[in-house]
Design a protein around this motif. Structure first.
Motif, mmCIF file in Angstrom:
data_model
loop_
_atom_site.group_PDB
_atom_site.id
_atom_site.type_symbol
_atom_site.label_atom_id
_atom_site.label_comp_id
_atom_site.label_asym_id
_atom_site.label_seq_id
_atom_site.Cartn_x
_atom_site.Cartn_y
_atom_site.Cartn_z
ATOM 1 N N LYS A 216 14.664 -20.077 -19.919
ATOM 2 C CA LYS A 216 14.656 -19.267 -21.146
ATOM 3 C C LYS A 216 14.656 -20.183 -22.368
ATOM 4 N N VAL B 31 22.402 -10.149 -26.776
ATOM 5 C CA VAL B 31 21.919 -10.356 -25.407
ATOM 6 C C VAL B 31 22.201 -11.795 -24.989
ATOM 7 N N LEU C 297 9.854 -10.466 -25.112
ATOM 8 C CA LEU C 297 11.184 -10.544 -24.496
ATOM 9 C C LEU C 297 11.227 -11.709 -23.532
ATOM 10 N N MET D 13 8.540 -6.031 -26.363
ATOM 11 C CA MET D 13 9.218 -4.885 -26.961
ATOM 12 C C MET D 13 8.355 -4.424 -28.131
ATOM 13 N N GLU E 51 20.580 -14.013 -27.898
ATOM 14 C CA GLU E 51 19.547 -13.540 -28.837
ATOM 15 C C GLU E 51 19.823 -12.139 -29.349
#
Ligand code: AMP
Ligand code: GLY
Length: 422
Positions: free
Chosen positions: A105, A143, A284, A275, A187
């Motif tokens: 990520k 998140v 995302l 999104m 995030e």
């Protein structure tokens, strides 16, 4: 020719089923496969450990495999494509470096910023204390994401600071995701509607596949824990021509160009999880593979040869490729085992009443054959998928197909496709 599909889920059953329809294909092997691939015409399972790259290579040489398609993310991130490629075996999938788009990520978020790809504001941390300090300075919900591969479980939506702190404790202190949790991304929480945009990519060339929408949450109305996906439909009406173009220009092209600039041009299915809010989009996540369960409805609509499509991409011939779809809609409903996405029951015998009719296909996922019995072996067990002249008809046929399957503890969402009917 002979094809090898790597993986064992619903996606791999759909890939194998589609490849087997080609007249030029004499046989499809699936490694390790499931009961559905074992029972499929022209398809057989191979019990090789996918982590043993040399054994996979030896099998490809022995069977003169003309094309390998790697389904799941783990072998892609681990470098199976690089290895087979270096042994002159034609393999469809990204290199391990390009697969970092899904594998890390932190890598993907930094990449988005570097190449101007719209995404949620974030910060990355490699230790508990600084991540914890950051929680004071942000708004909620937020998140928290474990950096590495966590089988779809590494994303935690936190309503308040105490929940975010719990998430950090579980990732850093309890090592709930092992090595995947040595760093985290925190995030902004985004609102809107999720869309899966999946394309076949080869360097700077792209063939977008039919649009689709998944249903990530376990419960009807999108409530409960996130899963790998409880059902999908295609096309997704929310992606109109204008949005489609925007996704290509703002997301796919800069990603392809960015990877070329980084020295890791992409080959394979590239999946942007987006999104959408009032026509504006944010990424995302990227997946370096086809979606599961999106593959199942998408491939039911594909009229072209998947084998030719993958070979064209490998041979850098995508510019000459014309992809063809049926105008019909498709809907796929996942049938899961009691407890999924947490601990679920296994080894339940499955009864299947009717076989597949035209335009309907019961794709297996977590199933295995024992003698002539089909037993459950995973959380997501089937994806009942059907075509219809419109989404409503596809949905109603898919749910009819669901009714033909029974096993102890089976459950499914009752509202797959409703979003598209709104
Ligand atoms: P990811 O693996 O990053 O796509 O996350 C898995 C799922 O978590 C997504 O499909 C979304 O449903 C949800 N999710 C991830 N990031 C966010 C975000 N920033 N805001 C809202 N939901 C998110
Ligand atoms: N359906 C979501 C995924 O494949 O990751």
């Amino acid at each position: 020719m002979y094809i090898l599909i790597v993986g064992s889920g619903g996606r791999e059953h759909a890939l194998a089923w589609k490849c087997a329809q080609d007249e030029s294909v004499s046989g499809v092997f699936v490694c390790p496969g499931n009961a559905g691939t074992a029972l499929e015409n022209k398809v057989s399972n191979v019990s090789i450990n996918v982590d043993d790259f040399a054994a996979v290579k030896d099998f490809c040489i022995e069977k003169n495999i003309a094309l390998v398609i790697v389904g799941p993310e783990q072998p892609l991130v681990d470098g199976l494509v690089d290895y087979l490629d270096s042994n002159d075996i034609k393999t469809f999938g990204p290199s391990s470096t390009a697969a970092q788009l899904e594998g890390s990520k932190t890598f993907s978020k930094d990449f988005f910023i570097k190449y101007g790809i719209p995404t949620a504001t974030y910060a990355a941390f490699d230790n508990f204390d600084s991540a914890k300090d950051h929680l004071k300075n942000i708004s909620y919900p937020t998140v928290v994401k474990a950096d590495g591969l966590a089988a779809g479980k590494g994303v935690i939506i936190c309503q308040a600071e105490n929940e975010a702190l719990e998430a950090l404790v579980s990732i850093f202190k309890d090592q709930a995701f092992g090595d995947a949790g040595t760093s985290v991304v925190i995030e902004d929480f985004l609102i809107g509607e999720e869309v899966s945009f999946i394309a076949v990519v080869s360097k700077d060339k792209i063939i977008p596949l039919a649009t689709s929408q998944d249903h990530k949450a376990v419960g009807d109305g999108d409530v409960g824990l996130n899963t790998g996906g409880m059902g999908a439909y295609s096309p997704a009406p929310i992606v109109d021509e204008k949005l489609h173009q925007k996704i290509i220009e703002q997301v796919m092209k800069p990603t392809m160009q960015g990877l070329i600039a980084e020295g890791s041009p992409y080959l394979g299915f590239l999946y942007a999880g987006l999104m959408i809010n009032n026509g504006e989009l944010k990424v995302l996540e990227f997946n370096c593979r086809f979606g599961d369960p999106e593959t199942q409805p998408i491939l039911l609509r594909l009229k072209s040869s998947l084998v030719e499509l993958c070979l064209s991409a490998i041979d850098d011939q995508l510019n000459n490729y014309q992809i063809q779809w049926t105008d019909e809609h498709a809907c796929g409903v996942v049938i899961a085992s009691n407890g999924y996405p947490q601990n679920y029951t296994k080894n339940k015998e499955v009864k299947i009443k009717s076989s597949d009719a035209i335009g309907m296909k019961l794709f297996h996922a977590g199933t295995k054959l024992q003698g002539d019995k089909v037993l459950t072996s995973g959380g997501r067990v089937f994806c009942a998928t059907a075509l219809g002249k419109d989404l409503q008809e596809a949905q109603s046929k898919a749910y009819n197909l669901v009714e033909s399957v029974s096993f102890d503890g089976a459950f499914y969402r009752k509202d797959i496709g409703n979003k598209g009917l709104k």
